[in-house]
Design a protein around this motif. Structure first.
Motif, PDB file in Angstrom:
ATOM      1  N   UNK A   1       4.413  -1.267  -1.154  1.00 47.46           N
ATOM      2  CA  UNK A   1       3.400  -0.231  -1.257  1.00 47.46           C
ATOM      3  C   UNK A   1       2.038  -0.409  -0.859  1.00 47.46           C
ATOM      4  N   UNK A   2       1.628   0.380   0.081  1.00 48.01           N
ATOM      5  CA  UNK A   2       0.364   0.463   0.593  1.00 48.01           C
ATOM      6  C   UNK A   2       0.096  -1.037   1.484  1.00 48.01           C
ATOM      7  N   UNK A   3       1.200  -1.696   1.872  1.00 48.37           N
ATOM      8  CA  UNK A   3       1.148  -2.849   2.767  1.00 48.37           C
ATOM      9  C   UNK A   3       1.127  -2.536   4.008  1.00 48.37           C
ATOM     10  N   UNK A   4       0.262  -1.979   4.791  1.00 51.47           N
ATOM     11  CA  UNK A   4       0.317  -1.242   6.131  1.00 51.47           C
ATOM     12  C   UNK A   4      -0.432  -1.676   7.115  1.00 51.47           C
ATOM     13  N   UNK A   5      -0.724  -3.011   7.209  1.00 49.57           N
ATOM     14  CA  UNK A   5      -1.095  -3.958   8.342  1.00 49.57           C
ATOM     15  C   UNK A   5      -0.615  -5.103   8.268  1.00 49.57           C
ATOM     16  N   UNK A   6      -0.510  -5.631   9.643  1.00 47.14           N
ATOM     17  CA  UNK A   6       0.071  -7.044   9.602  1.00 47.14           C
ATOM     18  C   UNK A   6      -0.929  -8.002   8.742  1.00 47.14           C
TER      19      UNK A   6
ATOM     20  N   UNK B   1       8.323  -8.999   1.792  1.00 45.19           N
ATOM     21  CA  UNK B   1       7.517  -7.972   1.792  1.00 45.19           C
ATOM     22  C   UNK B   1       8.384  -7.033   2.469  1.00 45.19           C
ATOM     23  N   UNK B   2       7.970  -5.471   1.870  1.00 44.29           N
ATOM     24  CA  UNK B   2       8.640  -4.482   2.611  1.00 44.29           C
ATOM     25  C   UNK B   2       7.324  -3.521   3.167  1.00 44.29           C
ATOM     26  N   UNK B   3       7.679  -3.110   4.247  1.00 45.85           N
ATOM     27  CA  UNK B   3       6.854  -2.104   4.748  1.00 45.85           C
ATOM     28  C   UNK B   3       7.567  -1.057   5.449  1.00 45.85           C
ATOM     29  N   UNK B   4       7.097   0.429   4.977  1.00 39.23           N
ATOM     30  CA  UNK B   4       8.112   1.522   5.610  1.00 39.23           C
ATOM     31  C   UNK B   4       7.184   2.193   6.541  1.00 39.23           C
ATOM     32  N   UNK B   5       6.596   3.101   5.932  1.00 38.81           N
ATOM     33  CA  UNK B   5       5.893   4.231   6.732  1.00 38.81           C
ATOM     34  C   UNK B   5       5.038   3.889   7.884  1.00 38.81           C
ATOM     35  N   UNK B   6       4.245   2.614   7.810  1.00 41.68           N
ATOM     36  CA  UNK B   6       3.250   2.109   8.763  1.00 41.68           C
ATOM     37  C   UNK B   6       4.286   1.711  10.192  1.00 41.68           C
ATOM     38  N   UNK B   7       5.551   1.561  10.084  1.00 44.31           N
ATOM     39  CA  UNK B   7       6.435   1.331  11.045  1.00 44.31           C
ATOM     40  C   UNK B   7       7.404   2.386  11.371  1.00 44.31           C
ATOM     41  N   UNK B   8       7.970   3.064  10.416  1.00 43.88           N
ATOM     42  CA  UNK B   8       9.166   4.010  10.500  1.00 43.88           C
ATOM     43  C   UNK B   8       8.987   5.476  10.426  1.00 43.88           C
TER      44      UNK B   8
ATOM     45  N   UNK C   1       6.474  -1.711  -5.996  1.00 45.92           N
ATOM     46  CA  UNK C   1       6.953  -0.284  -5.219  1.00 45.92           C
ATOM     47  C   UNK C   1       6.120   0.501  -5.579  1.00 45.92           C
ATOM     48  N   UNK C   2       5.815   0.892  -6.897  1.00 42.79           N
ATOM     49  CA  UNK C   2       5.375   2.142  -7.309  1.00 42.79           C
ATOM     50  C   UNK C   2       3.864   1.975  -7.962  1.00 42.79           C
ATOM     51  N   UNK C   3       3.380   0.799  -7.663  1.00 42.82           N
ATOM     52  CA  UNK C   3       1.882   0.856  -8.002  1.00 42.82           C
ATOM     53  C   UNK C   3       1.007   1.961  -7.259  1.00 42.82           C
ATOM     54  N   UNK C   4       0.396   2.651  -8.208  1.00 40.69           N
ATOM     55  CA  UNK C   4      -0.518   3.800  -7.770  1.00 40.69           C
ATOM     56  C   UNK C   4       0.346   5.058  -7.805  1.00 40.69           C
ATOM     57  N   UNK C   5       1.440   5.209  -7.982  1.00 39.71           N
ATOM     58  CA  UNK C   5       2.513   6.394  -7.712  1.00 39.71           C
ATOM     59  C   UNK C   5       2.662   7.241  -8.969  1.00 39.71           C
ATOM     60  N   UNK C   6       2.466   6.215 -10.192  1.00 40.34           N
ATOM     61  CA  UNK C   6       2.833   6.822 -11.646  1.00 40.34           C
ATOM     62  C   UNK C   6       1.587   7.215 -12.478  1.00 40.34           C
ATOM     63  N   UNK C   7       1.778   8.089 -13.320  1.00 41.86           N
ATOM     64  CA  UNK C   7       0.762   8.323 -14.248  1.00 41.86           C
ATOM     65  C   UNK C   7       0.083   7.020 -14.680  1.00 41.86           C
ATOM     66  N   UNK C   8       0.907   6.106 -15.035  1.00 39.48           N
ATOM     67  CA  UNK C   8       0.147   4.925 -15.900  1.00 39.48           C
ATOM     68  C   UNK C   8      -0.102   4.043 -14.948  1.00 39.48           C
TER      69      UNK C   8
END
Length: 228
Positions: A188-193, A207-214, A152-159
């Motif tokens: 996380x960033x899985x935004x296409x079929x 797989x979880x998809x959020x923003x690209x759908x909702x 979920x948080x890949x790319x969203x934290x300092x580390x």
């Protein structure tokens, strides 16, 4: 519960969330969004706050990954940061509770292992998902015994700022799958079929998809930017 959770295997989990500053912020609207997701074939729902989850459970009979997003002044963690959020979620009993499992300092300086032990001690049968941002965090969560490991948080934290979930290789998902023993949920960033199909073929549990759908404001913006 086992049969219900098994239903998400190989399926799409749709994240139905809208924060207070967003146009669709409303438990009622998230309930209807969950209905739309179910009609589209979703196998599960990820949702924020006990109010939204209660409404979603009234409308759909799908397993729910529950979180509470809340900011604390002494920590950057905001996905189910403390036992207070866990207690709120247990009022509506989501099938899975997800929490930030990164190495970021938790509120009041609490470390992840202590927090995990607190949850397990109070709710030993509750299924837990670790929202991670690096391979190392995924390995730690796996050793601790989280039921599901999420990207979920890949790319969203300092580390993890330099890491990305990319369609070409999905190297971080491949590495996590190779090294952990618990079920992996890609998010996380899985935004296409095409990306959904690709990560599923790698062997993730779901797989979880959020923003690209909702999140229609973000979907609209992507179309508008294409015209700029």
């Amino acid at each position: 519960m086992g049969k219900t959770i098994e239903n998400i295997k190989g399926g799409l989990i749709v994240s139905c969330q809208a924060l207070p500053e967003e146009p669709l912020h409303s438990a009622y609207i998230m309930g209807r969004m969950a209905v739309a997701a179910r009609e589209g074939g979703a196998a599960g729902i990820r949702a924020n706050t006990k109010e939204d989850i209660a409404e979603i459970k009234k409308n759909v009979d799908l397993p729910v990954i529950g979180i509470v997003k809340r900011n604390y002044p002494d920590s950057r963690i905001y996905i189910t940061p403390t036992m207070q959020e866990v207690e709120e979620l247990m009022e509506v009993k989501p099938e899975i509770i997800a929490l930030d499992a990164t190495n970021t300092v938790r509120p009041c300086g609490l470390d992840l292992e202590t927090f995990y032990d607190q949850i397990r001690s109070r709710y030993p049968d509750q299924m837990l998902m670790a929202d991670c941002s690096t391979v190392e965090e995924a390995l730690q969560a796996d050793r601790m015994g989280f039921d599901f490991i999420g990207t979920t948080l890949v790319g969203y934290t300092e580390q993890s700022r330099e890491l990305k979930i990319e369609q070409d290789n999905f190297s971080i998902i491949r590495e996590i799958l190779d090294k952990v023993s618990h079920r992996v949920i890609a998010e996380g960033n899985i935004n296409t079929p095409e990306k959904v199909r690709k990560v599923m073929d790698l062997g993730v549990y779901s797989v979880v998809v959020g923003s690209a759908i909702t999140r229609p404001q973000l979907i609209t913006r992507s179309f508008v930017q294409a015209l700029a």
